[in-house]
Design an enzyme around this catalytic site. Structure first.
Site, short mmCIF file in Angstrom:
data_model
loop_
_atom_site.label_atom_id
_atom_site.label_comp_id
_atom_site.label_asym_id
_atom_site.label_seq_id
_atom_site.Cartn_x
_atom_site.Cartn_y
_atom_site.Cartn_z
N LYS A 193 0.83 -1.21 0.00
CA LYS A 193 0.00 0.00 0.00
C LYS A 193 0.87 1.26 0.00
O LYS A 193 1.76 1.41 0.82
CB LYS A 193 -0.92 0.02 1.22
CG LYS A 193 -2.15 -0.87 1.07
CD LYS A 193 -3.14 -0.63 2.19
CE LYS A 193 -4.42 -1.40 1.99
NZ LYS A 193 -5.36 -1.19 3.10
N ALA A 245 0.34 7.77 -5.76
CA ALA A 245 1.44 7.10 -6.48
C ALA A 245 0.94 6.47 -7.78
O ALA A 245 1.74 6.07 -8.62
CB ALA A 245 2.04 6.02 -5.58
N LYS A 297 6.15 7.31 -1.28
CA LYS A 297 5.86 7.51 0.14
C LYS A 297 6.58 6.41 0.94
O LYS A 297 6.68 5.30 0.45
CB LYS A 297 4.35 7.44 0.40
CG LYS A 297 3.53 8.42 -0.42
CD LYS A 297 2.03 8.03 -0.38
CE LYS A 297 1.24 8.87 -1.37
NZ LYS A 297 -0.17 8.44 -1.47
#
Length: 218
Positions: free
Chosen positions: A45, A115, A145
């Site tokens: 994630k 993203a 991230k």
């Protein structure tokens, strides 16, 4: 009334396309003889496509040439895109459209900070593209991230100071990125996972307009 910058992640926050990423990664992993579960998927994630593949290969204790990796990344993305062909506004997660429209009507600044390299077609297919002032996606940034690059770019494009930005995220890496940027982080998901966020809600229906007004005015 003050003006704030509201920045939204895409997968798992606005739309549930995360499930399609999972299916596509699982198909690839299984083709390589690697067992891939929902728990394994949690590690992906908020992570870039390239890094995600590396994590899957690490999981299976496998190595690959760059040529193999490039082919697998194309295969995975084509598989993922095949799931997106038929998506529409029904894919928008509960309470999201209502929240976006409320903020828009209040004259707030709204950005996407994701993203995903497929963000624009997803927003277009679900009909909410016009609600965003700025879109920063995986085509605009080079650092994944928890590097805050995607959120810093979004705030800059909105001409907003970091301290006046509020980020909605469903991943640990995304919450960390918002915190590193000096922005207010709101986790959407499990509070035991997203404990680093300033606030955590299961979904957008868990808070009301009074909460949004408090974010705008504080």
């Amino acid at each position: 009334m003050s003006t704030k910058a509201f920045i939204f992640d895409l997968d798992g926050v606005i739309v549930d396309t995360a499930k399609y990423h999972y299916l596509a990664w699982k198909k690839l992993a299984n083709s390589l003889g690697i067992e891939f579960t929902h728990e394994d998927n949690e590690q992906l994630k908020g992570v870039s496509r390239v890094r995600s593949l590396d994590l899957i290969l690490e999981l299976g204790k496998q190595t690959a040439t760059q040529e193999q990796k490039d082919k697998w990344l194309i295969d995975k993305n084509e598989d993922y895109l095949s799931y997106l062909v038929d998506i529409d506004e029904s894919e928008i997660l509960p309470g999201v459209a209502k929240t976006l429209r409320y903020l828009k009507n209040k004259g707030q600044l709204i950005a996407l900070g994701s993203a995903s390299k497929n963000a624009k077609p997803i927003l277009e297919k679900t009909g909410i593209m016009p609600l965003f002032d700025v879109i920063v996606d995986g085509n605009d940034v080079s650092n994944a991230k928890p590097d805050p690059e995607v959120f810093l770019q979004a705030a800059k494009k909105l001409n907003a100071e970091n301290k006046n930005a509020i980020v909605f995220e469903d991943s640990v890496a995304g919450v960390q990125a918002a915190n590193i940027a000096g922005m207010l982080s709101i986790g959407i998901g499990d509070p035991t996972v997203l404990g680093e966020a300033k606030y955590v809600f299961a979904n957008f229906n868990e808070f009301d307009t009074d909460f949004l007004d408090s974010l705008i005015n504080n």
